[in-house]
Design a protein around this motif. Structure first.
Motif, PDB file in Angstrom:
ATOM      1  N   GLY A 206     -22.483  11.325  -5.626  1.00  0.00           N
ATOM      2  CA  GLY A 206     -21.247  10.547  -5.615  1.00  0.00           C
ATOM      3  C   GLY A 206     -20.004  11.301  -5.174  1.00  0.00           C
ATOM      4  N   MET A 207     -20.180  12.376  -4.431  1.00  0.00           N
ATOM      5  CA  MET A 207     -19.051  13.168  -3.951  1.00  0.00           C
ATOM      6  C   MET A 207     -18.287  12.403  -2.871  1.00  0.00           C
ATOM      7  N   GLU A 208     -16.965  12.545  -2.876  1.00  0.00           N
ATOM      8  CA  GLU A 208     -16.128  11.855  -1.886  1.00  0.00           C
ATOM      9  C   GLU A 208     -14.929  12.713  -1.509  1.00  0.00           C
TER      10      GLU A 208
ATOM     11  N   LYS B 206     -10.758  21.730  -4.635  1.00  0.00           N
ATOM     12  CA  LYS B 206      -9.864  22.021  -3.500  1.00  0.00           C
ATOM     13  C   LYS B 206     -10.279  23.356  -2.913  1.00  0.00           C
ATOM     14  N   THR B 207     -10.502  23.377  -1.611  1.00  0.00           N
ATOM     15  CA  THR B 207     -10.859  24.608  -0.925  1.00  0.00           C
ATOM     16  C   THR B 207      -9.739  25.044   0.006  1.00  0.00           C
ATOM     17  N   THR B 208      -9.486  26.351  -0.001  1.00  0.00           N
ATOM     18  CA  THR B 208      -8.475  26.954   0.865  1.00  0.00           C
ATOM     19  C   THR B 208      -9.054  28.241   1.451  1.00  0.00           C
ATOM     20  N   PRO B 209      -8.647  28.576   2.674  1.00  0.00           N
ATOM     21  CA  PRO B 209      -9.186  29.790   3.295  1.00  0.00           C
ATOM     22  C   PRO B 209      -8.522  31.045   2.740  1.00  0.00           C
ATOM     23  N   ILE B 210      -9.338  32.076   2.580  1.00  0.00           N
ATOM     24  CA  ILE B 210      -8.841  33.405   2.220  1.00  0.00           C
ATOM     25  C   ILE B 210      -8.866  34.306   3.447  1.00  0.00           C
ATOM     26  N   HIS B 211      -9.937  34.154   4.246  1.00  0.00           N
ATOM     27  CA  HIS B 211     -10.111  34.966   5.455  1.00  0.00           C
ATOM     28  C   HIS B 211     -10.802  34.114   6.519  1.00  0.00           C
ATOM     29  N   ILE B 212     -10.220  34.079   7.709  1.00  0.00           N
ATOM     30  CA  ILE B 212     -10.840  33.394   8.845  1.00  0.00           C
ATOM     31  C   ILE B 212     -10.973  34.422   9.965  1.00  0.00           C
TER      32      ILE B 212
ATOM     33  N   ALA C  66     -11.990  17.102  -2.562  1.00  0.00           N
ATOM     34  CA  ALA C  66     -13.030  16.094  -2.787  1.00  0.00           C
ATOM     35  C   ALA C  66     -13.169  15.896  -4.289  1.00  0.00           C
ATOM     36  N   LYS C  67     -13.665  14.716  -4.660  1.00  0.00           N
ATOM     37  CA  LYS C  67     -13.908  14.439  -6.073  1.00  0.00           C
ATOM     38  C   LYS C  67     -15.392  14.185  -6.293  1.00  0.00           C
ATOM     39  N   MET C  68     -15.807  14.396  -7.552  1.00  0.00           N
ATOM     40  CA  MET C  68     -17.202  14.190  -7.917  1.00  0.00           C
ATOM     41  C   MET C  68     -17.234  13.618  -9.332  1.00  0.00           C
TER      42      MET C  68
END
Length: 141
Positions: free
Chosen positions: A27-29, A104-110, A40-42
């Motif tokens: 049920g992830m969205e 919530k995901t955020t980049p640390i290193h790209i 995203a929520k779950m």
């Protein structure tokens, strides 16, 4: 980090990608896409519980890995590159019995060959439930 997504699909497109996958089963969205972050929520229910009626740590890791993997994919030209997981860790901070959790995901290193993403999962009261970090390899298709 100021780097922005190379690709920025609609939420509808992101959610369609999850059809017929574990994301759909639990049920992830996806609910928000920013310049370089995803949310995203779950649900916390029978699909995501462990035997004691709490959110299963593995379900939190599925949410974290999905967010980090999709974030990584959006940072590259997906006609040339793919992103695959190298490592993920998760610290489970607080139990949740019902309702929703939000990742919530955020980049640390790209980088050119690796990416590192931070994923924080919170409950409906915005309390930290799980913190996770995923390392992704960027490979040629």
């Amino acid at each position: 980090m100021d780097r922005k997504f190379f690709n920025k699909p609609s939420l509808e497109t992101l959610n369609q990608m999850g059809k017929n996958t574990i994301s759909e089963v639990i049920g992830m969205e996806f609910t928000e896409i920013g310049d370089n972050y995803l949310i995203a929520k779950m649900p916390v229910d029978h699909r995501t519980h462990q035997p004691y009626g709490l959110l299963h740590g593995g379900a939190s890791v599925v949410l974290a890995e999905t967010l980090g993997s999709v974030g990584a994919m959006l940072m590259v030209d997906d006609s040339k590159y793919a992103c695959v997981g190298l490592d993920i860790n998760a610290n489970h901070i607080r139990g949740v019995k019902s309702g929703w959790v939000y990742g919530k995901t955020t980049p640390i290193h790209i980088g050119k060959t690796t990416q590192v993403w931070q994923i924080n999962i919170t409950n409906e009261r915005e309390q930290l439930v799980c913190t996770s970090r995923i390392t992704m390899a960027v490979i040629n298709k």
